[in-house]
Design an enzyme around this catalytic site. Structure first.
Site, PDB file in Angstrom:
ATOM      1  N   ASN A  64     -15.210   7.609   1.064  1.00  0.00           N
ATOM      2  CA  ASN A  64     -16.471   7.699   1.816  1.00  0.00           C
ATOM      3  C   ASN A  64     -17.650   7.551   0.855  1.00  0.00           C
ATOM      4  O   ASN A  64     -17.688   8.203  -0.180  1.00  0.00           O
ATOM      5  CB  ASN A  64     -16.552   9.045   2.518  1.00  0.00           C
ATOM      6  CG  ASN A  64     -15.247   9.444   3.162  1.00  0.00           C
ATOM      7  OD1 ASN A  64     -14.805   8.795   4.089  1.00  0.00           O
ATOM      8  ND2 ASN A  64     -14.596  10.471   2.623  1.00  0.00           N
ATOM      9  N   GLU A  69     -11.338   5.840  -6.486  1.00  0.00           N
ATOM     10  CA  GLU A  69     -12.308   5.993  -5.401  1.00  0.00           C
ATOM     11  C   GLU A  69     -13.719   5.633  -5.867  1.00  0.00           C
ATOM     12  O   GLU A  69     -14.532   5.138  -5.083  1.00  0.00           O
ATOM     13  CB  GLU A  69     -12.266   7.419  -4.844  1.00  0.00           C
ATOM     14  CG  GLU A  69     -10.887   7.894  -4.373  1.00  0.00           C
ATOM     15  CD  GLU A  69     -10.229   7.005  -3.339  1.00  0.00           C
ATOM     16  OE1 GLU A  69     -10.925   6.172  -2.735  1.00  0.00           O
ATOM     17  OE2 GLU A  69      -9.004   7.126  -3.138  1.00  0.00           O
ATOM     18  N   GLU A  83      -8.206  -2.602  -1.899  1.00  0.00           N
ATOM     19  CA  GLU A  83      -7.197  -1.712  -2.481  1.00  0.00           C
ATOM     20  C   GLU A  83      -6.527  -2.293  -3.718  1.00  0.00           C
ATOM     21  O   GLU A  83      -6.231  -1.579  -4.667  1.00  0.00           O
ATOM     22  CB  GLU A  83      -6.154  -1.339  -1.420  1.00  0.00           C
ATOM     23  CG  GLU A  83      -6.746  -0.575  -0.242  1.00  0.00           C
ATOM     24  CD  GLU A  83      -7.470   0.706  -0.645  1.00  0.00           C
ATOM     25  OE1 GLU A  83      -7.362   1.098  -1.821  1.00  0.00           O
ATOM     26  OE2 GLU A  83      -8.161   1.284   0.204  1.00  0.00           O
TER      27      GLU A  83
HETATM   28 ZN   LIG Z   1      -8.333   2.768  -2.234  1.00  0.00          ZN
END
Ligand SMILES: [Zn+2]
Length: 877
Positions: A303, A336, A358
């Site tokens: 986030n 992240e 990713e």
């Molecule tokens: Zn990730």
């Protein structure tokens, strides 16, 4: 997002069956069509949100909330309806500016949409849509969810959100697609004394008539809905200014000491990323928020400005945190944080390109970690994960890295080892092909040109090709638009060495020819030989008669390496003097080629012998894991004793060096190796190791603080797997008494790994008693599946409704499939077929993949173990 390690290592998910029909001259894949042209299911594009103004009032005790929303939107073409996403929400009032009458509300629970239908067409222009509604707070980590814990004030509850891939619609009626970016202005009404956290800093706080507080956050930049975050709880925040960014770690009250490691890591990583991406981190603050619990789907979520982690993936407690945990925490923070640019600032247009998020973050996490912790040898460690992806990619059930996602419900299945680890491997290969500086220059341009926007993968290749003398788009397409693993073979010719390309497949369908342009680096022939090998264009080079070429020198290439018998013998002879990454390459390739029948299993056994004198902990650990993996195939078969004698002899030199106890000043990786070594000797039922673990466990019971960190987890794991009923009861008491959520989770998990089948049954029964926390209970069932896959699968099916209630909806099929996937018997296959008939169509690929894993394992057991037995009989000692 960081998916659970188990999901990476064992299976993950699948969308398409890869087996293309065999063809004589395979073609290279073409440039993909944009996702929209491929016909995925999405919201109509004639209405677009610009800014959401949202007020949320949670009722944590009742697990409900009330929401008020005003959406500033643009109607682009005349329409009589506004369609957006909503799931599990109840609408009390809907109004549109300039429209006297309320629209008719048409809900579609299956598609998770709400249509607001007006009597006449709306003219193009700007409107404000106002909605009053209520919704649910869940107890599994998706949507708006609660996690309970034992706090200073007894049982306490904290609230968090988790929206990727498509659960923002459970908190706010929204255009819940990554390609629809808007501004979010969020307010939360929360009990006085609690802390509220969102993507942006608090802009204003006021006290409400009932004594609660209203906390308004600053507006976010334009962003995708899946990146919105809200949390409310009895928290503390430790923080530090890093340049212009306020970096903080938010923990439950009383745990600030456990946050220090994460804060230090984030503070040292942020300037590195600001420099790498060339665009400074754009938000005023960056928080890392810890929540007590687990998920079957993920461990952390990026986030924007408010990264969420479960405790175990962020907090460091010397009593329970191992050296490996610490490394994982650092890597997860780096992962992240990389997403704050790659994913958050620039976002894939649709889930087809999830890998762009990713794969890139999985590669970048290592680049950043290696910069600050070279002693962890993180690039060497990533090879284990890549092997997991390669194993899946060589079987039916794999899928291309870029893969069509029909609708948001299929998107959850894309969070798998192919997306993450093959994605990572492909980026690593391309970076090493064009060079580090050129690749970074392309990435900087990509971020600068697409900030606050959406992209497809080709946008990245275009930026790199624009600055690179060596073009990558063709190679990148070959490795991202089709599944499968290239096989590069080296053999002697009269005057040199010849490289040819085929396909490495573990089953017939996965051997169908494919065309790759494979960048290959060959060492051992003087200067490194860099070439691109194609199926229709072998590469040759002059070399002396005694040359020992080393394929995939540096191991940056995504392919299997096969040598002719003569060259294989030379490579094995050279192993002790090779660099660690190339030693790993020989270990992994020789086992994979042996099991798939491309080479004799004796190559791997010879490699294992040649590795005996190697000191590098990561290489020794990889060898141990391969030896343990073959031991797992035996499962009590007659040859197991002789095999274990061989394997233990290979482990003896490392055990003599590493022993039971940490040495002062030893590298962190020595502790990581020690645990693998001791628990593997435990797996081999080494009587001395089991006895010593029991002795230390007795000491731990007498003095709970006598064992900490890695030493504690090692002893618990060995004792738990060899537990009798009395020991199991002692472990159970420890689990009940534990107060730290991570400690408690692990102790319950240890109850599930006993070899004694009666104790496995007790663990399964315990999962459904309500005693373990709701997010820990599924781990008891998956823990049992390590020793008893069928037992665990049968149990879960027999209690399907109760088990499904404990798991996020998107992870249910994969959870069940993973339980069965370790099976050593064909008896489970028809049960999987029956199960497949009952799951959503978009998740059936999970079961295909489990079946192909089982089928391949049975074949290796039948075909290769006898080969191992014969070799061991002929080579005693
Ligand atoms: Zn990730």
């Amino acid at each position: 997002m960081k998916i659970r390690p188990a999901a990476l290592a064992v299976l993950g998910a699948v969308l398409l069956v890869a087996g293309a029909p065999a063809q004589a001259a395979p073609a290279h894949p073409k440039t993909p069509k944009p996702a929209a042209a491929a016909g995925h299911v999405a919201l109509p594009k004639d209405v677009a949100p610009e800014r959401y103004e949202i007020t949320i009032r949670p009722n944590a005790g009742a697990l409900t909330f009330a929401g008020q929303e005003k959406v500033a939107l643009v109607v682009k073409a005349p329409t009589d309806r506004i369609v957006l996403n909503a799931a599990d929400l109840v609408f009390q009032r809907v109004a549109l500016s300039g429209q006297a009458a309320a629209p008719k509300v048409v809900l579609d629970a299956t598609q998770q949409t709400a249509a607001f239908v007006f009597p006449t067409k709306l003219a193009p222009g700007r409107y404000t849509l106002s909605i009053d509604y209520t919704g649910k707070i869940y107890q599994q980590a998706s949507g708006f969810f609660a996690l309970d814990y034992a706090g200073d004030r007894g049982k306490q509850r904290a609230l968090f959100t988790q929206f990727e891939n498509s659960d923002a619609r459970r908190l706010i009626p929204s255009w819940d697609e990554p390609g629809v970016k808007a501004v979010y202005g969020l307010t939360v009404e929360a009990p006085a004394g609690q802390m509220a956290v969102s993507n942006m800093p608090v802009a204003a706080t006021r006290t409400l008539a009932d004594g609660d507080q209203s906390v308004r956050f600053a507006d976010t930049p334009k962003m995708s809905s899946y990146l919105l975050f809200l949390s409310v709880g009895d928290f503390e925040r430790v923080h530090r200014m890093v340049g212009k960014t306020d970096v903080g770690v938010v923990v439950r009250r009383g745990r600030t000491a456990q946050a220090q490691f994460a804060l230090d890591a984030a503070a040292e990583l942020l300037p590195f990323y600001n420099d790498y991406f060339g665009t400074p981190y754009p938000l005023p603050k960056l928080d890392f928020i810890a929540g007590p619990g687990r998920s079957q789907f993920f461990s952390a979520m990026e986030n924007w400005g408010a990264i969420y982690y479960f405790d175990y993936a962020l907090l460091v407690d010397p009593k329970i945190t191992t050296e490996a945990d610490k490394q994982n925490i650092y890597v997860d923070i780096a992962h992240e944080m990389a997403h704050q640019w790659f994913g958050d600032l620039v976002t894939m247009a649709w889930w087809d390109d999830l890998w762009l998020n990713e794969g890139f973050a999985s590669w970048m996490e290592n680049k950043a970690t290696d910069r600050f912790h070279p002693e962890w040898k993180i690039w060497l460690q990533t090879k284990a994960g890549e092997q997991g992806a390669m194993r899946v990619d060589a079987r039916v059930g794999s899928h291309p890295v870029i893969t069509p996602i029909h609708d948001v419900f299929a998107a959850a299945n894309a969070f798998d080892g192919i997306t993450y680890q093959k994605g990572h491997a492909v980026i690593h290969m391309l970076e090493s092909y064009v060079g580090e500086d050129v690749f970074r220059a392309g990435v900087r341009n990509y971020i600068a040109h697409h900030a606050y926007g959406n992209t497809v993968t080709d946008d990245l290749w275009r930026e790199i090709d624009a600055v690179s003398p060596k073009k990558i788009t063709g190679i990148a397409h070959d490795f991202t638009l089709q599944a499968g693993v290239p096989l590069i073979s080296a053999a002697r010719t009269a005057a040199g060495v010849r490289l040819t390309q085929g396909r490495f497949g573990a089953d017939a369908a996965s051997k169908a020819p494919r065309a790759w342009r494979t960048p290959v680096v060959v060492g051992g022939l003087g200067e490194p030989w860099r070439t691109v090998v194609r199926a229709d264009r072998p590469a040759t080079r002059a070399a002396g008669a005694d040359a020992a070429p080393l394929l995939n020198d540096g191991q940056a290439g995504y392919f299997r390496s096969r040598y002719s018998p003569e060259l294989e013998a030379r490579a094995i002879a050279a192993l002790p003097g090779l660099r660690p990454e190339d030693q790993l390459g020989l270990i992994y390739d020789s086992r994979a080629l042996g099991e798939a029948g491309y080479a004799p299993m004796s190559d791997f056994l010879a490699v294992a012998k040649a590795t005996e004198g190697v000191q590098e902990p990561v290489v020794v650990r990889a060898l141990i894991q391969q030896l343990a993996g073959i031991d797992d195939l035996y499962e009590g078969r007659p040859g197991q004793g002789a095999y274990r004698a061989f394997a233990r002899a290979r482990l003896a030199p490392a055990f003599a060096r590493v022993g039971w106890d940490a040495r002062p000043g030893e590298p962190d990786n020595a502790a990581v190796l020690r645990r693998t070594l001791l628990t593997t000797l435990g797996q081999f039922d080494d009587p001395a190791v089991v006895a010593e673990a029991r002795r230390r466990f007795a000491g731990l019971l007498a003095a709970p603080d006598s064992l900490k960190g890695t030493a504690r987890q090692t002893v618990l794991q060995i004792v738990a797997s060899h537990a009798d009923a009395a020991t199991w009861d002692q472990l159970h008491a420890l689990a009940q008494q534990a107060t730290d959520p991570t400690d408690k989770s692990r102790l319950y998990r240890y109850l599930a790994i006993a070899h004694d089948p009666a104790l496995a049954d007790r663990a399964l029964a315990l999962a459904l008693t309500g005693e373990p926390r709701p997010t820990d209970a599924p781990d008891l069932i998956s823990g049992v599946s390590g020793n008893y896959p069928e037992k665990a699968f049968d149990f879960a099916l027999a209690h399907r409704a109760a088990v499904e209630a404990m798991i996020e909806p998107t992870s249910r099929t994969s959870f069940f499939a993973r339980l069965a996937s370790g099976a050593h018997s064909a008896a489970v296959l028809p049960k999987l077929d029956a199960f497949a008939a009952t799951v959503p169509a978009s998740t059936k690929g999970e079961i295909t993949k489990a079946k192909s894993a089982i089928g391949y394992r049975l074949e290796v057991i039948a075909q290769r173990l006898p080969e191992v037995d014969r070799w061991l009989a002929a080579h005693p000692g």
